[in-house]
Design a protein around this motif. Structure first.
Motif, PDB file in Angstrom:
ATOM      1  N   CYS A 103       0.829  -1.203   0.000  1.00 18.00           N
ATOM      2  CA  CYS A 103       0.000   0.000   0.000  1.00 18.00           C
ATOM      3  C   CYS A 103       0.863   1.253   0.000  1.00 18.00           C
ATOM      4  O   CYS A 103       0.593   2.206  -0.727  1.00 18.00           O
ATOM      5  CB  CYS A 103      -0.947   0.009   1.206  1.00 18.00           C
ATOM      6  N   GLU A 104       1.910   1.245   0.820  1.00 17.61           N
ATOM      7  CA  GLU A 104       2.806   2.395   0.898  1.00 17.61           C
ATOM      8  C   GLU A 104       3.496   2.609  -0.450  1.00 17.61           C
ATOM      9  O   GLU A 104       3.610   3.735  -0.933  1.00 17.61           O
ATOM     10  CB  GLU A 104       3.841   2.187   2.000  1.00 17.61           C
ATOM     11  N   MET A 105       3.944   1.529  -1.091  1.00 14.33           N
ATOM     12  CA  MET A 105       4.618   1.626  -2.374  1.00 14.33           C
ATOM     13  C   MET A 105       3.638   2.131  -3.449  1.00 14.33           C
ATOM     14  O   MET A 105       3.984   2.966  -4.275  1.00 14.33           O
ATOM     15  CB  MET A 105       5.181   0.271  -2.787  1.00 14.33           C
ATOM     16  N   ALA A 106       2.396   1.651  -3.404  1.00 13.96           N
ATOM     17  CA  ALA A 106       1.397   2.090  -4.372  1.00 13.96           C
ATOM     18  C   ALA A 106       1.138   3.582  -4.231  1.00 13.96           C
ATOM     19  O   ALA A 106       1.032   4.298  -5.225  1.00 13.96           O
ATOM     20  CB  ALA A 106       0.101   1.307  -4.194  1.00 13.96           C
ATOM     21  N   GLU A 107       1.044   4.066  -2.998  1.00 15.57           N
ATOM     22  CA  GLU A 107       0.826   5.489  -2.765  1.00 15.57           C
ATOM     23  C   GLU A 107       2.030   6.306  -3.214  1.00 15.57           C
ATOM     24  O   GLU A 107       1.894   7.354  -3.818  1.00 15.57           O
ATOM     25  CB  GLU A 107       0.515   5.739  -1.288  1.00 15.57           C
ATOM     26  N   THR A 108       3.224   5.818  -2.919  1.00 14.06           N
ATOM     27  CA  THR A 108       4.453   6.528  -3.267  1.00 14.06           C
ATOM     28  C   THR A 108       4.619   6.655  -4.772  1.00 14.06           C
ATOM     29  O   THR A 108       4.972   7.707  -5.280  1.00 14.06           O
ATOM     30  CB  THR A 108       5.686   5.806  -2.671  1.00 14.06           C
ATOM     31  N   TYR A 109       4.365   5.590  -5.493  1.00 16.15           N
ATOM     32  CA  TYR A 109       4.623   5.583  -6.931  1.00 16.15           C
ATOM     33  C   TYR A 109       3.362   5.782  -7.783  1.00 16.15           C
ATOM     34  O   TYR A 109       3.401   5.657  -8.996  1.00 16.15           O
ATOM     35  CB  TYR A 109       5.324   4.274  -7.327  1.00 16.15           C
ATOM     36  N   GLY A 110       2.248   6.095  -7.151  1.00 19.45           N
ATOM     37  CA  GLY A 110       1.034   6.390  -7.894  1.00 19.45           C
ATOM     38  C   GLY A 110       0.394   5.194  -8.563  1.00 19.45           C
ATOM     39  O   GLY A 110      -0.177   5.318  -9.636  1.00 19.45           O
ATOM     40  N   PHE A 111       0.501   4.015  -7.946  1.00 15.27           N
ATOM     41  CA  PHE A 111      -0.088   2.813  -8.524  1.00 15.27           C
ATOM     42  C   PHE A 111      -1.564   2.648  -8.167  1.00 15.27           C
ATOM     43  O   PHE A 111      -2.198   1.719  -8.609  1.00 15.27           O
ATOM     44  CB  PHE A 111       0.653   1.558  -8.051  1.00 15.27           C
ATOM     45  N   ASP A 112      -2.078   3.534  -7.383  1.00 15.62           N
ATOM     46  CA  ASP A 112      -3.462   3.438  -6.951  1.00 15.62           C
ATOM     47  C   ASP A 112      -4.379   3.698  -8.150  1.00 15.62           C
ATOM     48  O   ASP A 112      -4.246   4.698  -8.849  1.00 15.62           O
ATOM     49  CB  ASP A 112      -3.730   4.466  -5.837  1.00 15.62           C
ATOM     50  N   HIS A 113      -5.278   2.763  -8.419  1.00 11.53           N
ATOM     51  CA  HIS A 113      -6.188   2.908  -9.553  1.00 11.53           C
ATOM     52  C   HIS A 113      -7.401   3.705  -9.119  1.00 11.53           C
ATOM     53  O   HIS A 113      -8.091   3.347  -8.181  1.00 11.53           O
ATOM     54  CB  HIS A 113      -6.634   1.541 -10.075  1.00 11.53           C
ATOM     55  N   SER A 114      -7.662   4.779  -9.823  1.00 11.67           N
ATOM     56  CA  SER A 114      -8.813   5.605  -9.501  1.00 11.67           C
ATOM     57  C   SER A 114     -10.030   5.127 -10.282  1.00 11.67           C
ATOM     58  O   SER A 114      -9.930   4.330 -11.211  1.00 11.67           O
ATOM     59  CB  SER A 114      -8.517   7.065  -9.853  1.00 11.67           C
ATOM     60  N   GLU A 115     -11.180   5.661  -9.925  1.00 15.98           N
ATOM     61  CA  GLU A 115     -12.408   5.335 -10.644  1.00 15.98           C
ATOM     62  C   GLU A 115     -12.317   5.818 -12.086  1.00 15.98           C
ATOM     63  O   GLU A 115     -12.828   5.169 -12.995  1.00 15.98           O
ATOM     64  CB  GLU A 115     -13.611   5.971  -9.945  1.00 15.98           C
ATOM     65  N   GLU A 116     -11.645   6.937 -12.296  1.00 16.71           N
ATOM     66  CA  GLU A 116     -11.483   7.471 -13.647  1.00 16.71           C
ATOM     67  C   GLU A 116     -10.679   6.503 -14.518  1.00 16.71           C
ATOM     68  O   GLU A 116     -11.015   6.270 -15.674  1.00 16.71           O
ATOM     69  CB  GLU A 116     -10.785   8.831 -13.600  1.00 16.71           C
ATOM     70  N   GLU A 117      -9.631   5.916 -13.962  1.00 15.12           N
ATOM     71  CA  GLU A 117      -8.835   4.947 -14.702  1.00 15.12           C
ATOM     72  C   GLU A 117      -9.654   3.704 -15.023  1.00 15.12           C
ATOM     73  O   GLU A 117      -9.526   3.133 -16.110  1.00 15.12           O
ATOM     74  CB  GLU A 117      -7.584   4.563 -13.918  1.00 15.12           C
ATOM     75  N   GLU A 118     -10.502   3.292 -14.094  1.00 12.07           N
ATOM     76  CA  GLU A 118     -11.366   2.139 -14.342  1.00 12.07           C
ATOM     77  C   GLU A 118     -12.338   2.429 -15.471  1.00 12.07           C
ATOM     78  O   GLU A 118     -12.587   1.578 -16.320  1.00 12.07           O
ATOM     79  CB  GLU A 118     -12.107   1.741 -13.068  1.00 12.07           C
ATOM     80  N   ARG A 119     -12.901   3.656 -15.492  1.00 15.67           N
ATOM     81  CA  ARG A 119     -13.799   4.050 -16.577  1.00 15.67           C
ATOM     82  C   ARG A 119     -13.047   4.067 -17.909  1.00 15.67           C
ATOM     83  O   ARG A 119     -13.573   3.657 -18.933  1.00 15.67           O
ATOM     84  CB  ARG A 119     -14.438   5.406 -16.303  1.00 15.67           C
ATOM     85  N   ASP A 120     -11.803   4.544 -17.876  1.00 17.10           N
ATOM     86  CA  ASP A 120     -10.986   4.547 -19.090  1.00 17.10           C
ATOM     87  C   ASP A 120     -10.760   3.129 -19.593  1.00 17.10           C
ATOM     88  O   ASP A 120     -10.812   2.881 -20.802  1.00 17.10           O
ATOM     89  CB  ASP A 120      -9.636   5.240 -18.843  1.00 17.10           C
ATOM     90  N   ASP A 121     -10.519   2.202 -18.674  1.00 18.64           N
ATOM     91  CA  ASP A 121     -10.336   0.790 -19.051  1.00 18.64           C
ATOM     92  C   ASP A 121     -11.624   0.234 -19.666  1.00 18.64           C
ATOM     93  O   ASP A 121     -11.579  -0.484 -20.662  1.00 18.64           O
ATOM     94  CB  ASP A 121      -9.938  -0.054 -17.843  1.00 18.64           C
ATOM     95  N   GLU A 122     -12.781   0.572 -19.076  1.00 19.85           N
ATOM     96  CA  GLU A 122     -14.060   0.124 -19.616  1.00 19.85           C
ATOM     97  C   GLU A 122     -14.281   0.699 -21.008  1.00 19.85           C
ATOM     98  O   GLU A 122     -14.726  -0.013 -21.917  1.00 19.85           O
ATOM     99  CB  GLU A 122     -15.204   0.530 -18.687  1.00 19.85           C
ATOM    100  N   ASP A 123     -13.974   1.997 -21.178  1.00 24.16           N
ATOM    101  CA  ASP A 123     -14.116   2.621 -22.490  1.00 24.16           C
ATOM    102  C   ASP A 123     -13.219   1.942 -23.518  1.00 24.16           C
ATOM    103  O   ASP A 123     -13.619   1.732 -24.664  1.00 24.16           O
ATOM    104  CB  ASP A 123     -13.785   4.119 -22.431  1.00 24.16           C
ATOM    105  N   MET A 124     -12.015   1.585 -23.106  1.00 25.01           N
ATOM    106  CA  MET A 124     -11.093   0.904 -24.012  1.00 25.01           C
ATOM    107  C   MET A 124     -11.624  -0.475 -24.376  1.00 25.01           C
ATOM    108  O   MET A 124     -11.522  -0.892 -25.530  1.00 25.01           O
ATOM    109  CB  MET A 124      -9.700   0.793 -23.400  1.00 25.01           C
ATOM    110  N   ASP A 125     -12.212  -1.177 -23.415  1.00 24.54           N
ATOM    111  CA  ASP A 125     -12.797  -2.486 -23.696  1.00 24.54           C
ATOM    112  C   ASP A 125     -13.939  -2.364 -24.709  1.00 24.54           C
ATOM    113  O   ASP A 125     -14.054  -3.179 -25.628  1.00 24.54           O
ATOM    114  CB  ASP A 125     -13.331  -3.139 -22.417  1.00 24.54           C
ATOM    115  N   ILE A 126     -14.772  -1.338 -24.543  1.00 15.78           N
ATOM    116  CA  ILE A 126     -15.885  -1.104 -25.471  1.00 15.78           C
ATOM    117  C   ILE A 126     -15.339  -0.783 -26.862  1.00 15.78           C
ATOM    118  O   ILE A 126     -15.807  -1.331 -27.864  1.00 15.78           O
ATOM    119  CB  ILE A 126     -16.800   0.025 -24.959  1.00 15.78           C
TER     120      ILE A 126
END
Length: 143
Positions: A11-34
């Motif tokens: 969790c600390e590493m994800a926060e430090t390096y920005g690996f946390d997936h936001s809802e916006e990124e999930e929507r982008d992934d869904e849009d890409m799948d479509i």
């Protein structure tokens, strides 16, 4: 306890390096799948029309009730159904496509509708251009 340290470090590493997936990124992934589903289906139009229709239906399902991809998929569905001479399905798919009017790009919408009318008029099935409507006195008829 050892597992807890590992989870905390991740969790600390994800926060430090920005690996946390936001809802916006999930929507982008869904849009890409479509989008991927749309172009995969479009690639099947010539070789396997029925599979392409299924793929475009999946795009509509994935996109929900609104969205540019659903509108584009329905446009392809209408064109394929015209090509396959499945005229009853053309009417219902066309009506469904028109339900996307509020979310579609107005410039594209006009172009698409005119192109579909062109396809219909050259299909020899001019009856498809008849649209059932309600007249001023409430009677139903065709225009």
């Amino acid at each position: 306890m050892e597992g807890d340290k590992g989870d905390a470090a991740e969790c600390e590493m994800a926060e430090t390096y920005g690996f946390d997936h936001s809802e916006e990124e999930e929507r982008d992934d869904e849009d890409m799948d479509i989008e991927n589903q749309y172009y995969s289906s479009k690639g099947l139009v010539v070789s396997d029309a029925s599979e392409a229709l299924s793929g475009f239906r999946e795009v509509v399902r994935m996109g929900g009730d609104t969205g540019d991809w659903g509108f584009k998929a329905l446009k392809q569905i209408v064109k394929l159904q015209l090509k396959l001479r499945n005229y009853e399905s053309v009417r219902s798919s066309y009506r469904e496509m028109l339900s996307y009017i509020k979310s579609a790009d107005p410039r594209n919408l006009q172009k698409v509708i005119l192109k579909i009318f062109e396809h219909v008029s050259t299909s020899g099935e001019i009856a498809l251009l008849q649209v059932q409507c309600c007249g001023a006195r409430g009677e139903w008829g065709y225009i």
